[in-house]
Scaffold this motif. Sequence first.
Motif, PDB file in Angstrom:
ATOM      1  N   ALA A 141       0.750  -1.274   0.006  1.00  0.00           N
ATOM      2  CA  ALA A 141      -0.063   0.149  -0.016  1.00  0.00           C
ATOM      3  C   ALA A 141       0.659   1.279  -0.030  1.00  0.00           C
ATOM      4  N   SER A 142       2.205   1.114  -0.105  1.00  0.00           N
ATOM      5  CA  SER A 142       2.989   2.307   0.116  1.00  0.00           C
ATOM      6  C   SER A 142       2.939   2.988  -1.150  1.00  0.00           C
ATOM      7  N   TRP A 143       3.257   4.532  -1.200  1.00  0.00           N
ATOM      8  CA  TRP A 143       3.407   5.257  -2.491  1.00  0.00           C
ATOM      9  C   TRP A 143       4.526   5.936  -2.542  1.00  0.00           C
ATOM     10  N   GLU A 144       4.976   6.180  -3.820  1.00  0.00           N
ATOM     11  CA  GLU A 144       6.199   6.969  -4.097  1.00  0.00           C
ATOM     12  C   GLU A 144       5.639   7.138  -5.820  1.00  0.00           C
ATOM     13  N   GLY A 145       6.354   8.648  -6.005  1.00  0.00           N
ATOM     14  CA  GLY A 145       6.016   8.824  -7.412  1.00  0.00           C
ATOM     15  C   GLY A 145       5.883  10.380  -7.684  1.00  0.00           C
ATOM     16  N   ILE A 146       5.175  10.920  -8.506  1.00  0.00           N
ATOM     17  CA  ILE A 146       5.003  12.314  -9.033  1.00  0.00           C
ATOM     18  C   ILE A 146       3.702  12.988  -8.245  1.00  0.00           C
ATOM     19  N   LYS A 147       3.913  14.101  -7.762  1.00  0.00           N
ATOM     20  CA  LYS A 147       2.708  14.997  -7.353  1.00  0.00           C
ATOM     21  C   LYS A 147       2.787  16.060  -8.202  1.00  0.00           C
ATOM     22  N   ILE A 148       1.284  16.511  -8.678  1.00  0.00           N
ATOM     23  CA  ILE A 148       1.007  17.583  -9.442  1.00  0.00           C
ATOM     24  C   ILE A 148       0.503  18.731  -8.606  1.00  0.00           C
ATOM     25  N   PHE A 149       0.865  20.021  -8.709  1.00  0.00           N
ATOM     26  CA  PHE A 149       0.345  21.230  -8.313  1.00  0.00           C
ATOM     27  C   PHE A 149      -0.030  22.126  -9.217  1.00  0.00           C
ATOM     28  N   ASP A 150      -1.305  22.861  -8.799  1.00  0.00           N
ATOM     29  CA  ASP A 150      -1.727  23.970  -9.723  1.00  0.00           C
ATOM     30  C   ASP A 150      -1.093  25.294  -9.085  1.00  0.00           C
ATOM     31  N   ILE A 151      -0.290  26.004  -9.646  1.00  0.00           N
ATOM     32  CA  ILE A 151       0.397  26.952  -8.995  1.00  0.00           C
ATOM     33  C   ILE A 151      -0.063  28.324  -9.818  1.00  0.00           C
TER      34      ILE A 151
END
Length: 481
Positions: A154-164
Amino acid sequence: MFNLSPSGPRQLRIVGLAASALLVLGVATAPPSSAAEPAAAATTVDTIPGVDEISSSPNLRQIANVPKVGPFNTEAALNSDLAFSGNYAFAGNYDGFVVFDIKNPRAPKVVSQVLCTGAQNDITVHGDLLFLSTDSSRSDDSCASTSQTAANPASWEGIKIFDIKDKKNPRYIKSVETKCGSHTHTLVPSKDKKTVYLYVSSYSPNASFPDCQPPHDLISIVKVPVKKPTDAAVVATPVLFPEGGNPGGNGSSSTTGCHDITVFAEKDLAAGACMGDGVLFDIKNREAPRVISSVRDTTNFSFWHSATFNNEGTKVVFTDELGGGGAPTCNPTIGATRGADGVYDITGRGDARTLVFRSYFKIPRTNTDFENCVSHNGSLIPVLGRDIMVQAWYQGGISVWDFTNSAQPKEIAYWERGPVSDSRSVTGGSWSAYYYNGYIYSNDIQKGLDVLDLNDWRTWTAKLHSYKEFNPQTQPEYWSW
């Protein structure tokens, strides 16, 4: 460890100009060579500066510093990479990222800080989007996640995306899980400009990690529709080393993925620093990069860390992060060819292109045994007729050096801050040093954002460039003929 296009560089197109016209512009009519007047090296100092003491060559001076502020003002909250858009700089930190207003480079201001723990938070921007790498196994994909073993499915790693769009209030809008997480990522523009790709580099597989299985001889490619970023997804996981890559040994690293990739989109090229291998790619098909040349250096290179092209795409500078960024390698014991840069020429054409080693470059100053110092992140300075780059060396400071003559690179400027401590080892110094719109910006791991002014006759043409966006591993073509 660790053209006059609105979105690109201002380009000078010189077609059919007489030599006299070039001289009026102050531009050399032929690039320097081994037969030309050599570039004078920066003055080497024999005395190691004291704690926090500044030492520099006369042509490079600090004009601003913004210290880390809460909640990022702890020794464990390490500053990492930088990206730029308009009058803003975006600075990664192991605990999140910071948005700076740099409209006045002599007085940068913190606009906002986003707390989002997940080492190492490698960072890029595109329009109103910001991308963040998580290479730390987390309990979930939220910014409130906690550390959790990668052995847990269930662990998570990767890319996060933000609206800036609102720089004061960045919004987290999407996550994309990738194999073995995302140690770094490289933003790759598509040819139709409707999409951007992220080449995600990660490594260190383990048979006990469900989402990071060996051999992991691949990268992950994330496709992001610009107008609908919430549809971002992994579209390919190309295997780059079907024969397994460098097996390691003799001080060189085994290849289980890549550490960092720099793309030269205008030339459909990429250079990969892949642990035990240096790689040249054809990226004409953005979703299917092809290896066209690879090299190893089992004598001096330990860990192929990052890459920088020259403007013509005829050279690549690879860095060796000996000691993983945490060791003191800038000393006579380690020597001048380990923990250094390797300068390679690209010879041949098409699929016959080959990487050919020419020389090593390492800063000529000695650091203390308490200072982590090794080659790290830098960028080309957009100088006409010469190949000059600025580079971070952790507590070795910042170096500006000329590799126009591939076989005889020379430092022309430097700036460094003395050790964080003279009694214990502390991870510190410049993580990234990049040239953007007339100034050098450095993200110091412990001391915050530094801004430096380079005043040198060899680099004045760089002042002709202005950018609206700059991700250093997405290298633009500075001068087009």
